[in-house]
Each structure stands twice: as structure tokens, then as C-alpha cells.
Design a protein around this motif. Structure first.
Motif, PDB file in Angstrom:
ATOM      1  N   GLY A  85      36.818 -75.024 -74.734  1.00 59.39           N
ATOM      2  CA  GLY A  85      37.254 -75.182 -75.852  1.00 59.39           C
ATOM      3  C   GLY A  85      36.882 -74.469 -77.132  1.00 59.39           C
ATOM      4  O   GLY A  85      35.917 -73.586 -76.602  1.00 59.39           O
ATOM      5  N   ALA A 103      35.597 -77.095 -81.553  1.00 63.18           N
ATOM      6  CA  ALA A 103      36.293 -78.130 -80.605  1.00 63.18           C
ATOM      7  C   ALA A 103      35.482 -79.369 -80.530  1.00 63.18           C
ATOM      8  O   ALA A 103      36.150 -80.555 -80.471  1.00 63.18           O
ATOM      9  N   HIS A 136      39.911 -80.165 -77.705  1.00 64.70           N
ATOM     10  CA  HIS A 136      40.449 -79.268 -78.634  1.00 64.70           C
ATOM     11  C   HIS A 136      40.642 -80.344 -79.916  1.00 64.70           C
ATOM     12  O   HIS A 136      41.169 -81.367 -79.779  1.00 64.70           O
TER      13      HIS A 136
END
Length: 286
Positions: A36, A40, A205
């Protein structure tokens, strides 16, 4: 070991929400890559897994029991290397690992320390004070303390930052070997560190799980969405995300991802990095 995460959310006192309704199942033996962008929520998730933070909502269970009811037992079976890991500069490598072994309550600490030092290639530095070590050597000390005592659950947050390519390959092989009989969670933004050794990937995310599955499944989702073109042939196209530029004898060749590839882009087989960037680019515009 089995770790179940159900409807997990984390909001900091500042009001920032780091994680939103995370649902995951982690079981050993397994080497899981956690991917990520910065911010994130990867580090927050790992702090929750080691009981370094309390979730705002949701439950983490270890082998069917709530984490907070067996925190002491978990920590006895846990090896953790956080991204920001403090070392005692005036101690030698051996002294520091001896101190960490005492905190973990490890029996036969000398044998455990020797094994950790050997696994991280620190034999020549075991009597050196930590303040004299290079950045990469300090990183190895951090990894060594995490693997002390052969814990059942290992969590590594950006463990290969500062290591040279040869060292990174060595540690990827070490992580893969450890995952043969235990649960290893490897958080990184370096795709190379997960593409050859991880059999499961989790992509976070904006605080949400965007993908959980095998590398092959992530790559399959990007088929038809990755292509190359010469920069001089480029025309303005919305939704075309360039991921790399390479100088060649024919000029600069660009690699890009898109929901729909323009006609001047030649479709190519996606790699894992392409698939990851395609996923993130899609999430960014949703």
C-alpha cells in the motif's frame, strides 16, 4: 496460528481515520505481503496486531480467542520489527540481543542469540557497539531481535530499507524459509520483496482492503490494462497512468496502465508491479 480480523476500524484522537472495517483471515504457515502507499494504514494495522494500539471498533482474535484476553501469550509467540525501531547505541550487538532475549523470557538465550546473529550475517559485528554500525547493519540488528527465539508469528515493517540488493535477496530467502512452519507478515512498498516469495498479498489503500489473494490473481486482474509506447507517439489521453520511462535506441519507451488502453499503446503482459499500480490508480479515481 490463525488470526481473524473482523470489522476493524481505527480512528486516532486527532480525528484521522487510519483503517475502515478491515476483515482478514491470516493462517500459518504463510508468507503474506502487505502492500500500500505511504499513509495507507499498513503500520496502524501492524500496531493493532501486536496490541500496540486498541481499535476504535472491531475484534482481533488469535486461535479463536480475543487478542486482548491473551496479549501476554501472543507477545511470547511474536517477533516484531517496526519501521521505526530504536536501538541502544552504547550496547554491543550481542548485549542488545541479550537484553531483548531477557525481555522476551527466552530460555537458552545464548543459543538463540547466536542463531539470530548467524541468520542475519552479523557474526563480524556481534562485539561492535551499535553506534558504530552502518544503516544497513542496524537494520539487520532489528531483524535479528525479531527472529530471536523462533517466534510463531513474525511481523516485519519495511525490513529491507537500507539494505543492498544482495542483502535484500538474502533476507527474502530467510523470510520464505521461516514461513514454511509459521505465519510471516511482510509490509513493504518494494514490489521485488514480495513478488518472488509471498504466496498471498493484501493491498491497503486509504484505510481499506482493496485486494486479498494470490499474486497470480492480482496480475490476472490487470490483463489488458498494461501497455508500452514510444513517448514521441503519445497523445493526450485521460486515464493513462505512466509507470516508467526507459531510454532506448529508438527513443524513450513508456510503460503505462489504463482502464482502456489508447490505440497508440501496445498491450503487454502485466508484471506484479503493473497490477499493483493499476489497482491503486483505479482506486484513486473512484
Amino acid at each position: 496460528m490463525n488470526v481473524e480480523i473482523s470489522k476493524l476500524s481505527m480512528t486516532y484522537p486527532s480525528g484521522k481515520t487510519a483503517l475502515r472495517e478491515i476483515n482478514l483471515s491470516l493462517s500459518s504457515p504463510n508468507l503474506i505481503g502487505l502492500l500500500g502507499p505511504n499513509g495507507a494504514g499498513k503500520s496502524t494495522l501492524m500496531k493493532l496486531l501486536v496490541a500496540g494500539l486498541l481499535p476504535t471498533e472491531g475484534v482481533i482474535s488469535v486461535d479463536g480467542k480475543p487478542l486482548m484476553k491473551q496479549e501476554r501469550l501472543l507477545k511470547a509467540r511474536l517477533g516484531y520489527f517496526p519501521q521505526s525501531f530504536g536501538l541502544f547505541d552504547e550496547l554491543t550487538v550481542w548485549q542488545f540481543l541479550d537484553y531483548m532475549a531477557a525481555l522476551k523470557g527466552i530460555v537458552n538465550s545464548k543459543e538463540a542469540i547466536a542463531a539470530a546473529i548467524q541468520s542475519t550475517n552479523l557474526e563480524e559485528k556481534q562485539k561492535a557497539k551499535i553506534r558504530t554500525l552502518s544503516g544497513g547493519q542496524r537494520q539487520r540488528v532489528g531483524i535479528a531481535q525479531a527472529i530471536l527465539g523462533n517466534p510463531h508469528f513474525l511481523i516485519f515493517d519495511e525490513p529491507t530499507v537500507g539494505l543492498d540488493p544482495e542483502e535484500r535477496i538474502s533476507f527474502r530467502n530467510l523470510f520464505s524459509q521461516m514461513a514454511q512452519d509459521r505465519l510471516v507478515l511482510l509490509s513493504t512498498h518494494i514490489i521485488e520483496d514480495v513478488q518472488s516469495v509471498c504466496n498471498q498479498l493484501i493491498v491497503i489503500h486509504q484505510g481499506r482492503i482493496r485486494f486479498a489473494g494470490t499474486p497470480a490473481e492480482l496480475i490476472a486482474g490487470a490483463v489488458g490494462h498494461v501497455g508500452i509506447f514510444r513517448e514521441k507517439d503519445r497523445r493526450q489521453e485521460a486515464g493513462l497512468h505512466i509507470t516508467s520511462r526507459v531510454n532506448t535506441a529508438q527513443g524513450i519507451v513508456c510503460r503505462a496502465v489504463a482502464e482502456e488502453l489508447p490505440d497508440f499503446v501496445e498491450q503487454v503482459e502485466p508484471a506484479l508491479e503493473d497490477a499493483y499500480l493499476y489497482l491503486i490508480s483505479r482506486e484513486a479515481i473512484q
